[in-house]
Each structure stands twice: as C-alpha cells, then as structure tokens.
Write a protein that holds these residues in place. Structure first.
Motif, PDB file in Angstrom:
ATOM      1  N   LEU A   1      50.051  20.267 -46.032  1.00  0.00           N
ATOM      2  CA  LEU A   1      49.954  20.539 -47.682  1.00  0.00           C
ATOM      3  C   LEU A   1      49.390  19.017 -47.993  1.00  0.00           C
ATOM      4  O   LEU A   1      49.830  18.109 -47.478  1.00  0.00           O
ATOM      5  CB  LEU A   1      51.216  20.762 -48.348  1.00  0.00           C
ATOM      6  CG  LEU A   1      51.806  22.195 -47.777  1.00  0.00           C
ATOM      7  CD1 LEU A   1      53.172  22.426 -48.559  1.00  0.00           C
ATOM      8  CD2 LEU A   1      50.949  23.450 -48.139  1.00  0.00           C
TER       9      LEU A   1
ATOM     10  N   GLU B   1      50.425  19.858 -52.827  1.00  0.00           N
ATOM     11  CA  GLU B   1      50.867  21.187 -52.107  1.00  0.00           C
ATOM     12  C   GLU B   1      49.767  22.159 -52.073  1.00  0.00           C
ATOM     13  O   GLU B   1      50.139  23.377 -51.975  1.00  0.00           O
ATOM     14  CB  GLU B   1      52.298  21.712 -52.760  1.00  0.00           C
ATOM     15  CG  GLU B   1      53.297  20.815 -52.753  1.00  0.00           C
ATOM     16  CD  GLU B   1      54.503  21.207 -52.885  1.00  0.00           C
ATOM     17  OE1 GLU B   1      54.607  22.346 -53.232  1.00  0.00           O
ATOM     18  OE2 GLU B   1      55.465  20.417 -53.030  1.00  0.00           O
TER      19      GLU B   1
ATOM     20  N   ASP C   1      58.122  15.440 -45.641  1.00  0.00           N
ATOM     21  CA  ASP C   1      57.194  14.484 -46.382  1.00  0.00           C
ATOM     22  C   ASP C   1      56.763  13.368 -45.361  1.00  0.00           C
ATOM     23  O   ASP C   1      57.559  12.626 -45.080  1.00  0.00           O
ATOM     24  CB  ASP C   1      58.078  13.915 -47.627  1.00  0.00           C
ATOM     25  CG  ASP C   1      57.320  12.715 -48.218  1.00  0.00           C
ATOM     26  OD1 ASP C   1      56.283  12.317 -47.911  1.00  0.00           O
ATOM     27  OD2 ASP C   1      57.739  12.788 -49.600  1.00  0.00           O
TER      28      ASP C   1
ATOM     29  N   PHE D   1      52.152  16.556 -46.514  1.00  0.00           N
ATOM     30  CA  PHE D   1      53.659  17.353 -45.981  1.00  0.00           C
ATOM     31  C   PHE D   1      53.170  18.400 -45.096  1.00  0.00           C
ATOM     32  O   PHE D   1      52.123  19.012 -45.056  1.00  0.00           O
ATOM     33  CB  PHE D   1      54.072  18.140 -47.554  1.00  0.00           C
ATOM     34  CG  PHE D   1      54.145  17.251 -48.867  1.00  0.00           C
ATOM     35  CD1 PHE D   1      55.373  16.601 -48.856  1.00  0.00           C
ATOM     36  CD2 PHE D   1      53.209  17.119 -49.547  1.00  0.00           C
ATOM     37  CE1 PHE D   1      55.834  15.865 -49.941  1.00  0.00           C
ATOM     38  CE2 PHE D   1      53.678  16.139 -50.884  1.00  0.00           C
ATOM     39  CZ  PHE D   1      54.873  15.647 -50.689  1.00  0.00           C
TER      40      PHE D   1
ATOM     41  N   VAL E   1      60.281  21.429 -45.641  1.00  0.00           N
ATOM     42  CA  VAL E   1      59.216  20.841 -45.901  1.00  0.00           C
ATOM     43  C   VAL E   1      59.267  19.177 -45.590  1.00  0.00           C
ATOM     44  O   VAL E   1      60.352  18.741 -45.910  1.00  0.00           O
ATOM     45  CB  VAL E   1      58.753  20.937 -47.593  1.00  0.00           C
ATOM     46  CG1 VAL E   1      57.462  19.973 -47.764  1.00  0.00           C
ATOM     47  CG2 VAL E   1      58.485  22.317 -47.974  1.00  0.00           C
TER      48      VAL E   1
ATOM     49  N   ARG F   1      54.792  22.004 -44.061  1.00  0.00           N
ATOM     50  CA  ARG F   1      55.915  23.096 -44.447  1.00  0.00           C
ATOM     51  C   ARG F   1      55.855  23.998 -43.385  1.00  0.00           C
ATOM     52  O   ARG F   1      55.071  24.689 -42.951  1.00  0.00           O
ATOM     53  CB  ARG F   1      55.363  23.959 -45.770  1.00  0.00           C
ATOM     54  CG  ARG F   1      56.475  25.011 -46.008  1.00  0.00           C
ATOM     55  CD  ARG F   1      55.853  25.965 -47.301  1.00  0.00           C
ATOM     56  NE  ARG F   1      56.913  26.838 -47.949  1.00  0.00           N
ATOM     57  CZ  ARG F   1      57.196  27.857 -47.525  1.00  0.00           C
ATOM     58  NH1 ARG F   1      56.528  28.216 -46.189  1.00  0.00           N
ATOM     59  NH2 ARG F   1      58.190  28.380 -47.923  1.00  0.00           N
TER      60      ARG F   1
END
Length: 247
Positions: free
Chosen positions: A176, A180, A135, A217, A133, A219
């Motif tokens: 996300l 999330e 950031d 985010f 993931v 993923r």
C-alpha cells in the motif's frame, strides 16, 4: 591519515559502526565520502560480519543497502503463532465460533516442522479472517530505499487441516501507498483441503519485487473455515506467518 592508502583506510573505517560511517565519517572529507559511498568498504564489513555468500555477491548492486537490509532482516509480523492470543491482529472476522488458539499438534493434527513453533490459530464453521498492517517506515526502512532499491518483500504462511475434517484457506497480501492505495497484490487461490487429509503443514510464499515507488505499508490477511459446518474449531489452522524485507 591523508597519507594512508585507501586499502588501509578502508580497513580502519570498517571497524566503525555503520551508522557512524554514514552520518559522521562520510562528512569528514571527499576521500572519506568516496570510500563510504563505494562498494569496497561495505563488502569488507559484510565479510567481517558473515553477511556475504556467492548469491549475495551476485545480487547486491548496492552493498551499503545490502549491509543495512541484512542487519535489519527480521519477521515484521507480530505474534505470528498465537503466543499472545489475537494481540496485534486487526480487522478480525470471527465467523461461527470465531478464532481460537490451540497447542500443537492439536486433535487429529501433526507437529509443525520447526520445534520453535508451539501454537497455531484455528478457524470455525463460518469464514474467519484476520489482518495485520505493517508500517515499513516505522520498522526502519527509509523512503529512498523503498522507492529506489525496492528490496524484495517476501511473504510466507503455513496452513494445515485436521485429518478428520475438510477446510478452506486463503491468503491475500497488498503493498500500500501512503494513502493506502494498492500498488501490488498477491492473492492465493482458495485452497481446499479434503476430509481425511493427512493433516500435514504446507507453506505458501510469494516474493514482491520491482513493485515501483511509493510502497509504505504491507497488509497481510489470511483466513478460512471448515467445510463440514461442525460447531467448534474444525477449520484451517495457520501459524508462523512472516513478512521479511530482503536485499
């Protein structure tokens, strides 16, 4: 300085670091603010630092954002080739004998197209997955940029099988929100590599654009297994995964 033509002042300002232009020079006076907010200064800085080309000139609506995105461009996936074992990869699913890192080209394998890649991850006889993931704010991409400019987010992965075994491969990438929630998603089909394949490496890629505000985010998840259920590591091989933010 007030008597200098804008064209001359732009050349002087172009020699100043970009962060100082935005945080300091822009606050000096209305003239400087207009120049820092305008395209001419950033076009010149891009040209001076080799960041422009025919395509970029057509695509870059906001040259300041284009400059900063071009300077920051890098692979946001950490440990993409297994040089640090499974470091930075989370939510690891170790089916069968689990993930293993091997040296290229490996048994019944082929060399990777880039000489910079030396290792790969390989799966086993039951499904193996791993995820990372990213950031985006921690990587320096500010909220206004993500919400308004919505720069392209380009995802790439490479996979291959052994020439003596069949295998399966999947890639799933999600954009996300702060909480999330999934705002955009790309999921490949389940790729089936037959037994007696040529073991060549294949690139898979997807570009997210116009994904709307709120993305914070990324993923990235991939995985696979072999189709013969042989003990050991005869499943799909993956390496050189990447996520990049582009102007």
């Amino acid at each position: 300085m007030e008597s200098l033509p804008d064209t001359v002042l732009i050349r002087i300002l172009a020699s100043i670091p970009a962060v100082d232009l935005v945080l300091v020079c822009r606050l000096v006076c209305c003239q400087w603010k207009n120049l820092v907010d305008g395209a001419a200064l950033w076009i010149l800085k891009c040209q001076q630092e080799g960041l422009t080309g025919a395509e970029s000139e057509e695509d870059a609506e906001n040259w300041q954002n284009f400059y900063f995105l071009s300077k920051k461009r890098k692979n946001l996936i950490k440990n993409p080739c297994g040089e640090e074992d499974l470091e930075h990869w989370g939510e690891v699913e170790n089916g069968g004998d689990g993930w293993k890192i091997e040296e290229l080209p490996g048994d019944f394998g082929k060399e990777f197209p880039s000489e910079e890649v030396h290792k790969y991850f390989v799966t086993s006889y039951e499904w193996c997955r791993k995820a990372q993931v990213i950031d985006l704010r921690a990587e320096g991409y500010w909220e206004e940029l993500l919400d308004t400019t919505q720069p392209k987010i380009v995802v790439r992965d490479w996979y291959a099988g052994r020439s003596d075994a069949g295998c399966l491969y999947e890639l799933c990438v999600k954009l996300l929100s702060e909480n999330e929630d999934v705002l955009a998603e790309y999921k490949s089909e389940t790729v089936t590599i037959p037994e007696d394949n040529d073991a060549s490496w294949t690139e898979i890629s997807h570009t997210f654009s116009n994904y709307g505000p709120g993305v914070r985010f990324v993923r990235f998840e991939h995985g696979g297994q072999d189709t013969l259920f042989w003990k050991g590591w005869y499943g799909v091989r993956v390496t050189s995964s990447s996520v990049t933010v582009k102007p």
